[in-house]
Design an enzyme around this catalytic site. Structure first.
Site, short mmCIF file in Angstrom:
data_model
loop_
_atom_site.label_atom_id
_atom_site.label_comp_id
_atom_site.label_asym_id
_atom_site.label_seq_id
_atom_site.Cartn_x
_atom_site.Cartn_y
_atom_site.Cartn_z
CG ASN A 188 2.58 1.59 8.19
OD1 ASN A 188 1.91 2.54 8.59
ND2 ASN A 188 2.07 0.64 7.42
CG MET A 234 -1.80 3.03 9.53
SD MET A 234 -1.16 3.04 11.21
CE MET A 234 -2.58 2.42 12.10
CB CYS A 235 3.78 5.69 7.56
SG CYS A 235 3.49 6.58 9.09
NE ARG A 236 1.41 2.52 3.07
CZ ARG A 236 0.89 1.28 3.16
NH1 ARG A 236 0.67 0.59 2.07
NH2 ARG A 236 0.64 0.76 4.34
#
Length: 283
Positions: free
Chosen positions: A119, A1-3
């Site tokens: 995200n 995933m992402c931040r």
């Protein structure tokens, strides 16, 4: 995933949040604590509105800088963050869920004076992509540059009325994705936290079909935090309107961070901010 991170408030240098905090977004690109992956090195991006956000026809278009390398080693990002000052900006570090590592797939995405970052994922995206793409307004379709589910969600929301009613458009977008997934037999189709801005307001959304969403936090009242921590210089400089929204806290100051509730969205705006329930609207 992402931040990701979104900031609204007193005009500050981007480096104040991207680099200086103990667990800054740049630190999270290597040492995320709450993400699916510890490392988020599949590109990054920042988008910012100028200090004077009023143009001849309303809010001016934000600037965007995106690159495909890891954020922690990008010298251009460091130089930019040291020189750019903004009262409203986004920053995103990417961990791909399967689509290519290329500049057009890096967040935030921009259309006119809108910024969008995400995200999460649309589960079964390869099965759903054709039907969802065909739901995009034909006049908007040529503006899609990349291949991510995140950007397609943005253009679906634009199709479904983002410019007139941002929360309603996001609820309709989720409903459309979930209904399409049901037709294809794909369970738990939506997993998302979203940051969206029109240059005046900032919206943050947290939702998943399975009701077990990725982490998202917002900073508490600056006035209350000043009272609790009078020794903190940064808090003394911040205006009462200042808010930060983050995938995970960027510092360890007690009482500074509140979790965005499951299936909800918040609005940061002039005057009183607000929190609301998020209810998908199926077509």
């Amino acid at each position: 995933m992402c931040r990701w991170l979104a900031y609204s408030g007193s005009s500050i240098m981007l480096e104040e949040l991207l680099y200086k905090p103990a667990h800054s977004l740049i630190d999270q690109s290597l040492h995320a604590r709450m993400g699916v992956e510890t490392t988020n090195g599949d590109g990054f991006g920042v988008g910012w509105y100028p200090e004077d956000r009023s143009g001849p026809e309303g809010t001016v278009e934000p600037a965007v800088f995106r690159a495909t390398g890891p954020a922690w080693s990008d010298r251009n990002l460091h130089e930019l963050a040291h020189c750019v000052r903004s009262p409203l900006f986004f920053a995103h570090i990417r961990a791909s869920t399967g689509t290519a590592v290329q500049q057009t797939n890096c967040h935030p995405f921009r259309h006119g004076h809108w910024l969008w970052m995400h995200n999460g994922t649309i589960h079964g995206f390869t099965q759903l992509k054709r039907d969802l793409t065909l739901a995009v307004d034909p006049s908007l379709y040529p503006s899609i540059e990349g291949s991510t589910d995140s950007e397609l969600m943005f253009y679906l929301a634009l199709t479904l009325g983002l410019r007139e009613d941002a929360p309603g458009a996001v609820e309709r977008m989720i409903g459309l994705v979930e209904a399409t997934a049901d037709r294809h037999g794909v369970p738990d189709s939506v997993q998302m936290t979203l940051g969206i801005s029109d240059g005046e307001r900032l919206w943050a959304f947290r939702y998943s079909t399975e009701h077990h969403s990725r982490s998202l936090f917002f900073s508490g009242s600056v006035h209350a935090l000043r009272a609790l921590h009078p020794e903190n210089v940064a808090l003394r400089r911040a205006s009462d309107e200042t808010r930060v929204i983050v995938s995970e806290p960027i510092g360890d100051l007690p009482d500074a961070w509140n979790e965005v509730p499951e299936s909800s969205y918040g609005v940061v705006q002039a005057g009183n901010d607000s929190m609301h329930a998020l209810v998908p609207r199926r077509p």
